[in-house]
Design an enzyme around this catalytic site. Structure first.
Site, PDB file in Angstrom:
ATOM      1  N   TYR A 155      28.213  40.539  49.950  1.00 13.66           N
ATOM      2  CA  TYR A 155      28.494  40.945  48.774  1.00 13.66           C
ATOM      3  C   TYR A 155      29.291  41.581  48.017  1.00 13.66           C
ATOM      4  O   TYR A 155      30.175  41.617  47.242  1.00 13.66           O
ATOM      5  CB  TYR A 155      26.770  42.520  48.706  1.00 13.66           C
ATOM      6  CG  TYR A 155      27.068  42.860  46.677  1.00 13.66           C
ATOM      7  CD1 TYR A 155      26.322  42.066  46.104  1.00 13.66           C
ATOM      8  CD2 TYR A 155      27.364  43.548  46.979  1.00 13.66           C
ATOM      9  CE1 TYR A 155      26.529  42.472  44.683  1.00 13.66           C
ATOM     10  CE2 TYR A 155      27.497  44.609  45.595  1.00 13.66           C
ATOM     11  CZ  TYR A 155      26.904  43.555  44.301  1.00 13.66           C
ATOM     12  OH  TYR A 155      26.709  44.217  43.360  1.00 13.66           O
ATOM     13  N   LYS A 159      31.761  39.671  45.151  1.00 14.76           N
ATOM     14  CA  LYS A 159      32.206  40.438  44.288  1.00 14.76           C
ATOM     15  C   LYS A 159      33.576  40.409  43.840  1.00 14.76           C
ATOM     16  O   LYS A 159      34.142  40.771  42.804  1.00 14.76           O
ATOM     17  CB  LYS A 159      31.641  41.302  43.740  1.00 14.76           C
ATOM     18  CG  LYS A 159      30.151  42.180  43.863  1.00 14.76           C
ATOM     19  CD  LYS A 159      29.842  41.124  42.402  1.00 14.76           C
ATOM     20  CE  LYS A 159      28.051  41.780  41.716  1.00 14.76           C
ATOM     21  NZ  LYS A 159      27.833  40.566  40.880  1.00 14.76           N
TER      22      LYS A 159
END
Ligand code: NAD
Length: 249
Positions: A155, A159
């Site tokens: 993640y 991002k």
């Protein structure tokens, strides 16, 4: 009003307590016509009708490039233009490096990073025609501080990829008067964490936040309003931290 009759697409905006829905609400209150995209048509339609009349809700899985192009075309057909895109759709998974399977990686990179590219590609031709547009990309503080809040390393990587993509698009598209900026939220009280955020984790996280609270979806919605409107007309390629001071750098 700040966004009188401007047409704004918000991805992942059907979740009732989510950042996307709060953003759609804040932008609609400033006069925008909102196109809500989410996985299920019924959810997107119902979220759009919650905003009042004149908004549109469409099914669109941002991992599917053709679906993104169809959604952008539907917006152009209905409203004749696209002024802004909020790349908000995202998923997370609280797992550690050695637990990340190829499927986990593909899912998290697919929605957060590839989805941001797909939807941007779908609206940029129209924005170029208009010689005007604003794209806001939802990153996360976990891209900047190396995770450690909720999402796993994949993640954080997705991002961080969003930040790089947004900055490079900002440089490329500036001459066409298309601005591209990112927001890095801290921990915001939505349903993205499911039931996996325990009260103990929450208390620990708040200890590290100078403003002494988790964020609300409205905190991010207000930042989106700023980056979408003319108030930020000389900003492109920026990363706006909305984290209560959790990361000051
Ligand atoms: P949420 O789970 O409440 O909402 C996410 C929405 O995205 C849902 O409506 C979901 O249906 C939709 N979605 C998922 N996959 C999709 C796909 N393939 N295509 C289209 N829509 C899809 O989450 P949220 O907390 O409101 O998060 C919004 C964004 O903010 C995400 O990008 C998230 O990573 C980011 N973010 C959230 C936090 C937080 O603490 N909540 C912190 C940093 C960043």
């Amino acid at each position: 009003m700040l966004l009188d009759n401007q047409v704004v697409i918000v991805t992942g905006a059907a979740s009732a307590r989510g950042i996307g829905k709060a953003t759609a609400r804040a932008l609609a209150a400033e006069g925008a016509r909102i196109v809500i995209l989410d996985l299920r048509q019924a959810d997107a339609e119902s979220a759009a009708s919650d905003l009042g009349i004149g908004h549109l809700g469409l099914a669109c899985d941002v991992t599917d490039k053709a679906a993104c192009v169809d959604a952008a075309n539907a917006a152009i057909e209905k409203y004749g233009r696209i002024d802004a895109l909020i790349n908000n759709a995202g998923i997370t998974q609280p797992i550690k490096t050695l637990e990340i399977s190829a499927d986990n990686f593909d899912a998290v990179i697919g929605v957060n990073l590839r989805g941001t590219l797909h939807m941007s590609q779908a609206v940029i031709p129209q924005m170029k025609k208009q010689q005007q547009g604003s794209i806001v990309c939802m990153s996360s503080v976990s891209a900047q501080r190396g995770g450690g809040i909720f999402g796993g390393p994949h993640y954080s990587a997705a991002k961080a990829g969003v930040l790089g993509l947004a900055r490079a698009m900002a440089r490329e598209l500036g001459p066409d008067h298309i601005r591209v900026n990112s927001i890095t939220p801290g921990l915001i009280q939505t349903d993205i964490t499911g039931d996996k955020l325990t009260p103990e984790m929450r208390t620990d996280i708040i200890k590290g936040i100078p403003l002494g609270r988790l964020g609300d979806a409205a905190d991010i919605a207000n930042a989106c309003l700023f980056l979408t409107s003319g108030l930020s007309s000389y900003l492109t390629g920026v990363t706006l931290d909305v984290n209560g001071g959790m990361l000051i750098h």
